[in-house]
Design a protein around this motif. Sequence first.
Motif, PDB file in Angstrom:
ATOM      1  N   ALA B 201     -10.894  -4.464   3.423  1.00 26.45           N
ATOM      2  CA  ALA B 201     -10.312  -3.934   4.668  1.00 26.45           C
ATOM      3  C   ALA B 201     -11.362  -3.876   5.777  1.00 26.45           C
ATOM      4  N   GLY B 202     -10.996  -4.404   6.925  1.00 34.03           N
ATOM      5  CA  GLY B 202     -11.875  -4.353   8.084  1.00 34.03           C
ATOM      6  C   GLY B 202     -13.015  -5.348   8.067  1.00 34.03           C
ATOM      7  N   LYS B 203     -13.121  -6.124   6.985  1.00 35.29           N
ATOM      8  CA  LYS B 203     -14.202  -7.106   6.901  1.00 35.29           C
ATOM      9  C   LYS B 203     -13.771  -8.420   7.550  1.00 35.29           C
ATOM     10  N   ASN B 204     -14.755  -9.178   8.021  1.00 38.69           N
ATOM     11  CA  ASN B 204     -14.467 -10.521   8.522  1.00 38.69           C
ATOM     12  C   ASN B 204     -14.454 -11.485   7.351  1.00 38.69           C
ATOM     13  N   ALA B 205     -13.314 -12.123   7.140  1.00 36.68           N
ATOM     14  CA  ALA B 205     -13.196 -13.090   6.057  1.00 36.68           C
ATOM     15  C   ALA B 205     -12.910 -14.456   6.659  1.00 36.68           C
ATOM     16  N   VAL B 206     -13.593 -15.459   6.171  1.00 32.39           N
ATOM     17  CA  VAL B 206     -13.321 -16.827   6.610  1.00 32.39           C
ATOM     18  C   VAL B 206     -12.879 -17.634   5.405  1.00 32.39           C
ATOM     19  N   VAL B 207     -11.737 -18.274   5.552  1.00 30.46           N
ATOM     20  CA  VAL B 207     -11.218 -19.161   4.520  1.00 30.46           C
ATOM     21  C   VAL B 207     -11.421 -20.581   5.019  1.00 30.46           C
ATOM     22  N   ILE B 208     -12.105 -21.386   4.207  1.00 29.45           N
ATOM     23  CA  ILE B 208     -12.359 -22.776   4.603  1.00 29.45           C
ATOM     24  C   ILE B 208     -11.410 -23.656   3.800  1.00 29.45           C
ATOM     25  N   GLY B 209     -10.448 -24.227   4.494  1.00 25.58           N
ATOM     26  CA  GLY B 209      -9.398 -25.016   3.835  1.00 25.58           C
ATOM     27  C   GLY B 209      -8.084 -24.263   3.863  1.00 25.58           C
ATOM     28  N   ARG B 210      -6.989 -24.991   3.726  1.00 31.20           N
ATOM     29  CA  ARG B 210      -5.672 -24.355   3.903  1.00 31.20           C
ATOM     30  C   ARG B 210      -4.612 -24.980   3.012  1.00 31.20           C
TER      31      ARG B 210
END
Lengths: 335, 335
Positions: B201-210
């Motif tokens: 919660a509240g963290k920056n998450a980056v997902v690479i790919g979709r």
Amino acid sequence: MSQKNSGFGKSGSLNHLGFDLPDVWPSATCSQPSTTPQSDGASAEIIDGHSIAAIIKSQIADEVKRMKDTVGKQPCLAIVLVGERDDSHSFIHIKVKACDEVGISSSVVELRADCTEDEALEAVSNLNKDPSVHGVIVQLPLPQHLDEKKMMDVIDPEKDVDGFHPLNVGCLAMKGREPLFVPCAAKSCIDVLLRFGIEIAGKNAVVIGRSKIVGLPVSLLLQRHQATVSVVHPFTKKPQEITREADIVITDVGVPNMIRGNWLKPGAVVIDAGTNAVKDPSKEHGFHLSGDVCFEEAVRVASVITPVPGGLGPVTISMLLSNTLDSAKRAYGFV
Amino acid sequence: MSQKNSGFGKSGSLNHLGFDLPDVWPSATCSQPSTTPQSDGASAEIIDGHSIAAIIKSQIADEVKRMKDTVGKQPCLAIVLVGERDDSHSFIHIKVKACDEVGISSSVVELRADCTEDEALEAVSNLNKDPSVHGVIVQLPLPQHLDEKKMMDVIDPEKDVDGFHPLNVGCLAMKGREPLFVPCAAKSCIDVLLRFGIEIAGKNAVVIGRSKIVGLPVSLLLQRHQATVSVVHPFTKKPQEITREADIVITDVGVPNMIRGNWLKPGAVVIDAGTNAVKDPSKEHGFHLSGDVCFEEAVRVASVITPVPGGLGPVTISMLLSNTLDSAKRAYGFV
């Protein structure tokens, strides 16, 4: 760091789905001046939603006439209204009037506020079965004793012109799939960007808010247009730092003036999907409409901006007509 | 800027859905040293997927036994395999073996590579109708003459243990809804984070790919857990600048070693969902497995990292068992 949470009990597993917390934003006002970065006194282009809507409606009217002339059929939008809310009556009035303008027929099925769930579901089912009806929408909000999800789910996905059925949302989310309908406000955001030749592919887009009406579908649409999308919500820390990196900012917050000028990168494109009633004794109805964006500040920073009112709203109504027309075309195999 | 694109033709409207371009990443290698930020020579905690999987499987085995003892029923996973691909046979072997380990029964329905679409769809329909089957998966990829979407759509959403049916994806995307199943690899990513007490919660998450297998569902899950999620894809400009802001990075790329050490913020949590075969004459089978992340570099920057192999893969298989157990519990009303 060691493994903290080793178990899952009889009820299933770890809470992989998370908790469904409500999105509550802090309130905001535009009253204090912000340290707004200025574009040398430049002012953004202000998008005139009414003129875009007029163009779209005129094209829809032409298509409706062509359909009548060719196959003798007319698109029809049916709206289910439960109860007597004034605001719902106003919204429905706007939709019915827009249908009239373009030659789409409409019908409103009115149910008493204390109708049973079965009665409400049956009203939708009857419209599903009626081949002369091409779009079915349920005016929200519903009285508390009715389950909104059940009502949405019973709408035939082929008549789901609001685009809120999970099957249509799923197809919107998945690469290689096409939903039958895209939620109107989200479609309007993309329409405005495309219509003004604003490049989306490869741009950083930030969507503030994640409702099923705007935030969620527009974040999915922006991704389909190859933007790099970040979604900001009330649990986001320092949202300004994220929005300041955005080439395109789309807001779906419901808090008047929350997005300040200093949240924006100079030259950003700003689409304001908020429509917030703000108390205003000087007005006839005792309120005025405000967007999510502090317009006076943002207009000095952005390159393009939609105002509220008169921005996205009129375009959204025309998208409902467009979805209804598309549905009728599909039903009659009319191209 | 003026209105550039005023029209929509007979075919419908502006291309609001965008073009479905393939996601093609540039290839990458880990051979050149990168200017990796160092955490003072520190090394990340390496997550042991096998030990997590062992814990989950042991709990599933207990639940399966309890179900047998209580209601005399056993969960069953059915796998449809079309054709003779060696890799598909290997994957199915792994799944069947895992079922055996926990007491879930399994069956593999094998169809010839040149079977008709109707035959393939009928095989799935038969499994849908069979009350002793609780999970139905179609091993991908399918031969080219079969339509993957049609095959996915015919799976009963109540037996869709891969979680790829658009109805389940739609419910995953929508706040306030719960899908019946979540795709296994995506669920594994969240499982690892929760299990290791990593705050989302509240963290920056980056997902690479979709992809529908990892990127899309995990981005939706992270949002449900109140992370601020950005999705990076091949059209993203300067992906490193975005990943460097992330507290949590989840990769779903399919390019060995693409994510370098200098793409990461020191202390980031890195979940590598890539499983890439890299030619390697020194190995018995002529290849070794590599993740999307350049492990040797990333392990010196991250605080927690999953290796490949032995990271997310084993956990993913256990999630398939978990979904199948959940489905059987639902079918028998067993809690």
